[in-house]
Design a protein around this motif. Structure first.
Motif, PDB file in Angstrom:
ATOM      1  N   ILE A   1       0.868  -1.185   0.000  1.00 54.01           N
ATOM      2  CA  ILE A   1       0.000   0.000   0.000  1.00 54.01           C
ATOM      3  C   ILE A   1       0.901   1.229   0.000  1.00 54.01           C
ATOM      4  O   ILE A   1       1.766   1.373   0.863  1.00 54.01           O
ATOM      5  CB  ILE A   1      -0.957   0.008   1.207  1.00 54.01           C
ATOM      6  N   LEU A   2       0.702   2.066  -0.995  1.00 54.24           N
ATOM      7  CA  LEU A   2       1.488   3.297  -1.154  1.00 54.24           C
ATOM      8  C   LEU A   2       0.565   4.481  -0.945  1.00 54.24           C
ATOM      9  O   LEU A   2      -0.539   4.527  -1.492  1.00 54.24           O
ATOM     10  CB  LEU A   2       2.079   3.334  -2.572  1.00 54.24           C
ATOM     11  N   THR A   3       0.998   5.452  -0.130  1.00 57.13           N
ATOM     12  CA  THR A   3       0.202   6.653   0.054  1.00 57.13           C
ATOM     13  C   THR A   3       1.128   7.861   0.073  1.00 57.13           C
ATOM     14  O   THR A   3       2.306   7.753  -0.266  1.00 57.13           O
ATOM     15  CB  THR A   3      -0.686   6.548   1.324  1.00 57.13           C
ATOM     16  N   ASP A   4       0.595   9.035   0.452  1.00 56.82           N
ATOM     17  CA  ASP A   4       1.413  10.248   0.500  1.00 56.82           C
ATOM     18  C   ASP A   4       1.328  10.872   1.889  1.00 56.82           C
ATOM     19  O   ASP A   4       0.483  10.496   2.703  1.00 56.82           O
ATOM     20  CB  ASP A   4       0.964  11.240  -0.582  1.00 56.82           C
ATOM     21  N   SER A   5       2.193  11.836   2.139  1.00 59.51           N
ATOM     22  CA  SER A   5       2.343  12.362   3.500  1.00 59.51           C
ATOM     23  C   SER A   5       1.169  13.200   3.977  1.00 59.51           C
ATOM     24  O   SER A   5       1.105  13.564   5.151  1.00 59.51           O
ATOM     25  CB  SER A   5       3.638  13.168   3.615  1.00 59.51           C
ATOM     26  N   CYS A   6       0.197  13.484   3.115  1.00 56.10           N
ATOM     27  CA  CYS A   6      -1.011  14.156   3.594  1.00 56.10           C
ATOM     28  C   CYS A   6      -1.844  13.242   4.482  1.00 56.10           C
ATOM     29  O   CYS A   6      -2.813  13.687   5.094  1.00 56.10           O
ATOM     30  CB  CYS A   6      -1.847  14.682   2.427  1.00 56.10           C
ATOM     31  N   CYS A   7      -1.452  11.972   4.587  1.00 57.26           N
ATOM     32  CA  CYS A   7      -2.160  11.043   5.475  1.00 57.26           C
ATOM     33  C   CYS A   7      -1.947  11.397   6.948  1.00 57.26           C
ATOM     34  O   CYS A   7      -2.733  10.981   7.805  1.00 57.26           O
ATOM     35  CB  CYS A   7      -1.726   9.609   5.218  1.00 57.26           C
ATOM     36  N   ASP A   8      -0.879  12.135   7.257  1.00 58.79           N
ATOM     37  CA  ASP A   8      -0.602  12.588   8.628  1.00 58.79           C
ATOM     38  C   ASP A   8      -0.559  11.472   9.668  1.00 58.79           C
ATOM     39  O   ASP A   8      -0.775  11.715  10.864  1.00 58.79           O
ATOM     40  CB  ASP A   8      -1.587  13.686   9.060  1.00 58.79           C
ATOM     41  N   LEU A   9      -0.284  10.241   9.238  1.00 52.91           N
ATOM     42  CA  LEU A   9      -0.008   9.170  10.201  1.00 52.91           C
ATOM     43  C   LEU A   9       1.326   9.452  10.885  1.00 52.91           C
ATOM     44  O   LEU A   9       2.183  10.150  10.326  1.00 52.91           O
ATOM     45  CB  LEU A   9       0.091   7.819   9.484  1.00 52.91           C
ATOM     46  N   SER A  10       1.532   8.897  12.068  1.00 52.99           N
ATOM     47  CA  SER A  10       2.872   8.975  12.651  1.00 52.99           C
ATOM     48  C   SER A  10       3.783   8.056  11.836  1.00 52.99           C
ATOM     49  O   SER A  10       3.323   7.072  11.234  1.00 52.99           O
ATOM     50  CB  SER A  10       2.855   8.527  14.113  1.00 52.99           C
ATOM     51  N   ALA A  11       5.076   8.370  11.838  1.00 56.81           N
ATOM     52  CA  ALA A  11       6.038   7.529  11.113  1.00 56.81           C
ATOM     53  C   ALA A  11       6.019   6.111  11.679  1.00 56.81           C
ATOM     54  O   ALA A  11       6.145   5.127  10.937  1.00 56.81           O
ATOM     55  CB  ALA A  11       7.439   8.134  11.216  1.00 56.81           C
ATOM     56  N   GLU A  12       5.825   6.012  13.001  1.00 58.23           N
ATOM     57  CA  GLU A  12       5.816   4.703  13.665  1.00 58.23           C
ATOM     58  C   GLU A  12       4.626   3.864  13.193  1.00 58.23           C
ATOM     59  O   GLU A  12       4.768   2.673  12.905  1.00 58.23           O
ATOM     60  CB  GLU A  12       5.748   4.873  15.195  1.00 58.23           C
ATOM     61  N   MET A  13       3.448   4.495  13.102  1.00 54.69           N
ATOM     62  CA  MET A  13       2.271   3.742  12.676  1.00 54.69           C
ATOM     63  C   MET A  13       2.384   3.319  11.210  1.00 54.69           C
ATOM     64  O   MET A  13       2.037   2.190  10.857  1.00 54.69           O
ATOM     65  CB  MET A  13       0.985   4.539  12.891  1.00 54.69           C
ATOM     66  N   ALA A  14       2.888   4.211  10.356  1.00 54.14           N
ATOM     67  CA  ALA A  14       3.061   3.861   8.935  1.00 54.14           C
ATOM     68  C   ALA A  14       3.988   2.659   8.799  1.00 54.14           C
ATOM     69  O   ALA A  14       3.726   1.734   8.021  1.00 54.14           O
ATOM     70  CB  ALA A  14       3.598   5.057   8.159  1.00 54.14           C
ATOM     71  N   ALA A  15       5.080   2.653   9.583  1.00 55.11           N
ATOM     72  CA  ALA A  15       6.030   1.531   9.535  1.00 55.11           C
ATOM     73  C   ALA A  15       5.377   0.248  10.041  1.00 55.11           C
ATOM     74  O   ALA A  15       5.548  -0.832   9.459  1.00 55.11           O
ATOM     75  CB  ALA A  15       7.257   1.869  10.378  1.00 55.11           C
ATOM     76  N   GLU A  16       4.600   0.371  11.118  1.00 54.34           N
ATOM     77  CA  GLU A  16       3.900  -0.781  11.693  1.00 54.34           C
ATOM     78  C   GLU A  16       2.905  -1.382  10.700  1.00 54.34           C
ATOM     79  O   GLU A  16       2.743  -2.601  10.603  1.00 54.34           O
ATOM     80  CB  GLU A  16       3.152  -0.288  12.933  1.00 54.34           C
ATOM     81  N   LEU A  17       2.261  -0.507   9.919  1.00 52.42           N
ATOM     82  CA  LEU A  17       1.285  -0.965   8.924  1.00 52.42           C
ATOM     83  C   LEU A  17       1.946  -1.496   7.657  1.00 52.42           C
ATOM     84  O   LEU A  17       1.296  -2.114   6.818  1.00 52.42           O
ATOM     85  CB  LEU A  17       0.338   0.184   8.549  1.00 52.42           C
ATOM     86  N   GLY A  18       3.240  -1.211   7.492  1.00 50.04           N
ATOM     87  CA  GLY A  18       3.949  -1.623   6.285  1.00 50.04           C
ATOM     88  C   GLY A  18       3.603  -0.775   5.080  1.00 50.04           C
ATOM     89  O   GLY A  18       3.716  -1.211   3.932  1.00 50.04           O
ATOM     90  N   VAL A  19       3.194   0.463   5.340  1.00 51.69           N
ATOM     91  CA  VAL A  19       2.766   1.379   4.275  1.00 51.69           C
ATOM     92  C   VAL A  19       3.947   2.212   3.795  1.00 51.69           C
ATOM     93  O   VAL A  19       4.732   2.714   4.606  1.00 51.69           O
ATOM     94  CB  VAL A  19       1.639   2.302   4.813  1.00 51.69           C
ATOM     95  N   GLU A  20       4.072   2.363   2.487  1.00 55.96           N
ATOM     96  CA  GLU A  20       5.100   3.244   1.913  1.00 55.96           C
ATOM     97  C   GLU A  20       4.488   4.629   1.716  1.00 55.96           C
ATOM     98  O   GLU A  20       3.337   4.750   1.273  1.00 55.96           O
ATOM     99  CB  GLU A  20       5.568   2.694   0.561  1.00 55.96           C
ATOM    100  N   VAL A  21       5.261   5.679   2.027  1.00 62.26           N
ATOM    101  CA  VAL A  21       4.715   7.041   2.022  1.00 62.26           C
ATOM    102  C   VAL A  21       5.603   7.998   1.223  1.00 62.26           C
ATOM    103  O   VAL A  21       6.786   8.137   1.517  1.00 62.26           O
ATOM    104  CB  VAL A  21       4.554   7.571   3.464  1.00 62.26           C
TER     105      VAL A  21
END
Length: 290
Positions: free
Chosen positions: A6-26
């Motif tokens: 799953i690829l998204t962009d930084s307007c998602c405003d997730l924390s870096a930790e949560m994005a890494a935990e989800l395995g999402v590329e940003v």
């Protein structure tokens, strides 16, 4: 079955930790302040969130830039070379050209990677609403759903990801053309706070007004109480423009009205914050309708 990212962009405003935990590329969007361009990374490595809001408070202006086609192509190619497919979920097309860039990049890479799937989704979401949407899709991925199944889930779900927010200073919305100068001045004098949401087309819409800050924050909690689906099973997301106490107050108001499973609080990143200013508070959840 091929694995996928799953690829998204930084307007998602997730924390870096949560994005890494989800395995999402940003992919980061960019902002210009003074004579320098900063990439809006989720970990704030180029410009810290508090630093950004302090500079805005001191009168500095920021302009923002979408992710371009070349940046999407580069990141997508990097993923595709590992043999994985891509589900790309982008910031609302009503507010940015980022989604359009993802579509063009996906088309450009088809011939180079004929066996790969590159599926694109216009989230019609913004900020941590986009983050919540990506989080929900990542949960489906973790259940073992295929890329096509998650794409179907995404298209069926995005219209129910509710975004409710209020701003502390109407002048930032005036600068962005969201409200008139007269409305901004009168609202400021009268201590009127707008209660706004993201509509079905991914645009920002002014819904109602509250007299004073606390009334506006309580109104956000009430909107959740009125429309949330199975709140006791939901993780609610709240984001703030450098005003953590107000975010925590809003969380208290939500819990007082509605039993929710969990509440996650994070910053509104600089790209969104450039348009809302400091003091924005947003609440995101899945509801019966937007």
């Amino acid at each position: 079955m091929r694995d996928y990212v799953i690829l998204t962009d930084s307007c998602c405003d997730l924390s870096a930790e949560m994005a890494a935990e989800l395995g999402v590329e940003v992919l980061p969007l960019s902002l210009q302040m003074g004579d320098r361009t900063y990439r809006n990374y989720l970990d704030g490595r180029e410009i810290g969130f508090h630093e950004f809001y302090e500079r805005v408070r001191s009168g500095e202006l920021a302009t923002t830039s979408a992710v371009n086609v070349g940046e999407f192509e580069e990141k997508m190619r990097e993923i595709l070379k590992t043999g994985k497919d891509i589900l790309s979920i982008s910031f609302s097309s009503a507010l940015s050209t980022t989604y359009q860039s993802s579509v063009i990049a996906a088309e450009e890479l088809k011939d180079e990677f004929p066996d790969a799937k590159i599926l694109t989704v216009d989230s019609l979401c913004a900020s941590l609403g986009q983050g919540l949407f990506v989080y929900l899709c990542a949960q489906e991925q973790k259940k073992g759903k295929t890329i096509d199944e998650v794409k179907t889930f995404a298209e069926e779900t995005k219209g129910r990801v509710c975004h409710w927010f209020t701003v502390d200073d109407l002048m930032y919305l005036k600068r962005g053309g969201r409200i008139s100068a007269t409305t901004a001045v009168l609202g400021t004098v009268m201590q009127i706070k707008p209660v706004m949401h993201m509509d079905n087309d991914g645009h920002l819409a002014n819904v109602t007004k509250a007299r004073g800050r606390k009334a506006a924050l309580k109104a956000l909690a009430q909107k959740l109480a009125d429309t949330a689906i199975n709140p006791a099973e939901q993780t609610v997301f709240i984001c703030h423009g450098d005003c953590i106490e107000d975010a925590e107050y809003t969380a208290e108001q939500i819990r007082a009205l509605t039993p929710v499973k969990d509440i996650i609080i994070n910053y509104v990143g600089p790209v969104i914050g450039a348009h809302t200013g400091p003091g924005v508070i947003s609440v995101f959840f899945v509801g019966t309708h937007r």
